[in-house]
Design a protein around this motif. Structure first.
Motif, mmCIF file in Angstrom:
data_model
loop_
_atom_site.group_PDB
_atom_site.id
_atom_site.type_symbol
_atom_site.label_atom_id
_atom_site.label_comp_id
_atom_site.label_asym_id
_atom_site.label_seq_id
_atom_site.Cartn_x
_atom_site.Cartn_y
_atom_site.Cartn_z
ATOM 1 N N ALA A 99 -11.674 -21.270 -49.217
ATOM 2 C CA ALA A 99 -12.274 -20.035 -48.721
ATOM 3 C C ALA A 99 -12.219 -19.995 -47.196
ATOM 4 C CB ALA A 99 -13.722 -19.912 -49.187
ATOM 5 N N ALA A 100 -11.958 -18.818 -46.666
ATOM 6 C CA ALA A 100 -12.019 -18.620 -45.229
ATOM 7 C C ALA A 100 -13.467 -18.707 -44.770
ATOM 8 C CB ALA A 100 -11.424 -17.272 -44.857
ATOM 9 N N ALA A 101 -13.666 -19.183 -43.551
ATOM 10 C CA ALA A 101 -15.029 -19.304 -43.021
ATOM 11 C C ALA A 101 -15.738 -17.957 -43.041
ATOM 12 C CB ALA A 101 -14.973 -19.863 -41.602
ATOM 13 N N ALA A 102 -14.999 -16.882 -42.805
ATOM 14 C CA ALA A 102 -15.601 -15.559 -42.803
ATOM 15 C C ALA A 102 -16.007 -15.096 -44.195
ATOM 16 C CB ALA A 102 -14.628 -14.551 -42.183
ATOM 17 N N ARG A 103 -15.565 -15.821 -45.234
ATOM 18 C CA ARG A 103 -15.875 -15.416 -46.607
ATOM 19 C C ARG A 103 -16.788 -16.402 -47.325
ATOM 20 N NH1 ARG A 103 -9.909 -13.299 -48.796
ATOM 21 N NH2 ARG A 103 -9.578 -11.751 -47.132
ATOM 22 N N VAL A 104 -17.357 -17.327 -46.591
ATOM 23 C CA VAL A 104 -18.210 -18.341 -47.217
ATOM 24 C C VAL A 104 -19.392 -17.697 -47.932
ATOM 25 C CG1 VAL A 104 -19.855 -20.183 -46.672
ATOM 26 C CG2 VAL A 104 -17.531 -20.287 -45.790
ATOM 27 N N ALA A 105 -19.926 -16.611 -47.374
ATOM 28 C CA ALA A 105 -21.075 -15.958 -47.990
ATOM 29 C C ALA A 105 -20.754 -15.419 -49.368
ATOM 30 C CB ALA A 105 -21.583 -14.830 -47.093
ATOM 31 N N GLU A 106 -19.469 -15.178 -49.638
ATOM 32 C CA GLU A 106 -19.059 -14.657 -50.935
ATOM 33 C C GLU A 106 -18.781 -15.764 -51.947
ATOM 34 O OE1 GLU A 106 -15.597 -12.346 -50.075
ATOM 35 O OE2 GLU A 106 -16.527 -11.351 -48.355
ATOM 36 N N ALA A 107 -18.874 -17.012 -51.513
ATOM 37 C CA ALA A 107 -18.463 -18.129 -52.365
ATOM 38 C C ALA A 107 -19.384 -18.339 -53.558
ATOM 39 C CB ALA A 107 -18.376 -19.415 -51.548
ATOM 40 N N ASP A 108 -20.587 -17.798 -53.487
ATOM 41 C CA ASP A 108 -21.504 -17.967 -54.621
ATOM 42 C C ASP A 108 -20.970 -17.305 -55.886
ATOM 43 O OD1 ASP A 108 -23.246 -19.424 -53.099
ATOM 44 O OD2 ASP A 108 -24.618 -17.760 -52.686
ATOM 45 N N ALA A 109 -20.029 -16.383 -55.718
ATOM 46 C CA ALA A 109 -19.448 -15.724 -56.893
ATOM 47 C C ALA A 109 -18.480 -16.629 -57.631
ATOM 48 C CB ALA A 109 -18.735 -14.438 -56.469
ATOM 49 N N TRP A 110 -18.139 -17.771 -57.018
ATOM 50 C CA TRP A 110 -17.208 -18.712 -57.618
ATOM 51 C C TRP A 110 -17.963 -19.922 -58.162
ATOM 52 C CZ3 TRP A 110 -11.838 -17.910 -57.474
ATOM 53 C CH2 TRP A 110 -11.389 -16.896 -56.612
ATOM 54 N N SER A 111 -17.466 -20.476 -59.244
ATOM 55 C CA SER A 111 -17.937 -21.759 -59.747
ATOM 56 C C SER A 111 -16.782 -22.739 -59.592
ATOM 57 C CB SER A 111 -18.347 -21.654 -61.221
ATOM 58 O OG SER A 111 -18.697 -22.919 -61.727
ATOM 59 N N ALA A 112 -16.958 -23.706 -58.671
ATOM 60 C CA ALA A 112 -15.850 -24.606 -58.352
ATOM 61 C C ALA A 112 -16.346 -26.031 -58.221
ATOM 62 C CB ALA A 112 -15.173 -24.177 -57.051
ATOM 63 N N GLY A 113 -15.536 -26.961 -58.714
ATOM 64 C CA GLY A 113 -15.901 -28.360 -58.595
ATOM 65 C C GLY A 113 -15.836 -28.855 -57.166
ATOM 66 N N ASP A 114 -14.825 -28.421 -56.427
ATOM 67 C CA ASP A 114 -14.645 -28.818 -55.033
ATOM 68 C C ASP A 114 -14.377 -27.574 -54.214
ATOM 69 O OD1 ASP A 114 -14.430 -31.987 -54.976
ATOM 70 O OD2 ASP A 114 -13.312 -31.293 -56.740
ATOM 71 N N ARG A 115 -14.912 -27.580 -52.976
ATOM 72 C CA ARG A 115 -14.789 -26.402 -52.121
ATOM 73 C C ARG A 115 -14.316 -26.809 -50.735
ATOM 74 N NH1 ARG A 115 -19.216 -22.027 -53.605
ATOM 75 N NH2 ARG A 115 -19.435 -22.429 -55.835
#
Length: 226
Positions: A99-115
């Motif tokens: 994820a781009a740093a500018a899109r970190v706030a949107e990362a909660d929509a993803w379920s990922a083992g590693d980020r």
């Protein structure tokens, strides 16, 4: 090896690995970054080794990519495809997320083992402050090897789509294609279609129309997608 993305990329750099393969401009910041085929291949190999050696991912595992068009995005995408991963930009369950740093706030929509987070810094510098729950891609990827043997299959459908798209966009072998990424944000357009056609790429973010003619001349662009 089958006609997959790894083969397309290998063919793109085989003739002259030192020639500029991907040149990146951002008119909002004044950045210009030029990557030879060999340099991009180095980022691709390091990314694939990160996925396979560190994360123990296998062909068919899923990578989420929440990144804008960028030269580092090209390294991530090609690295994922070299490792046989499927790539999606639609939030959901994935094995790894970039994820781009500018899109970190949107990362909660993803379920990922590693980020992994990418600052997309002009000089590919590590992040000074890494968001909680993420690892800094640049710091982590540089520890990995410069060579990777791609898997023998994967991405054939994407290659077929990219070839059709290259025909639609009028991209020919040997072209140097200048792309306005705001108008062509799909990596099929800005990355895979040129590569499958045997073209080199000039990516432009925040393109200033007043600079287009001079840039096309400077970069010896033979085809523009604007």
């Amino acid at each position: 090896m089958a006609d997959n993305i790894a083969r397309v990329f290998a063919d793109a750099i085989a003739t002259n690995p030192t020639r500029p393969l991907l040149t990146w401009y951002d008119d909002a910041t004044g950045e210009r970054t030029e990557l030879s085929g060999a340099t991009l291949a180095n980022w691709v190999a390091k990314t694939a080794n990160l996925l396979v050696d560190e994360l123990a991912l296998s062909p068919g595992d899923a990578a989420g990519v929440s990144l804008p068009p960028h030269w580092q995005t090209a390294g991530v995408l090609l690295g994922c495809w070299s490792a046989g991963l499927t790539v999606t930009d639609v939030p959901g369950d994935v094995d790894v997320l970039f994820a781009a740093a500018a899109r970190v706030a949107e990362a909660d929509a993803w379920s990922a083992g590693d980020r992994y987070v990418l600052a997309l810094d002009p000089f590919a510098l590590p992040m000074r402050q890494v968001p909680a729950g993420f690892a800094d891609y640049v710091s982590e990827v540089r520890a990995h090897g410069d060579h990777f043997t791609p898997y023998a299959s994967g991405g054939e459908e994407l290659v077929a789509r990219a070839r059709r798209r290259a025909d639609e966009l009028g991209i020919a072998p040997g072209d140097r294609v200048l792309v306005d990424v705001a108008r062509h944000p799909d990596p099929i357009d800005w990355l895979l279609a040129p590569l499958t056609a045997g073209a080199t790429i000039v990516l432009c973010a925040n393109l200033d129309p007043a600079r287009l003619t001079a840039r096309a001349a400077t970069e010896k662009a033979t085809h523009t997608l604007t």
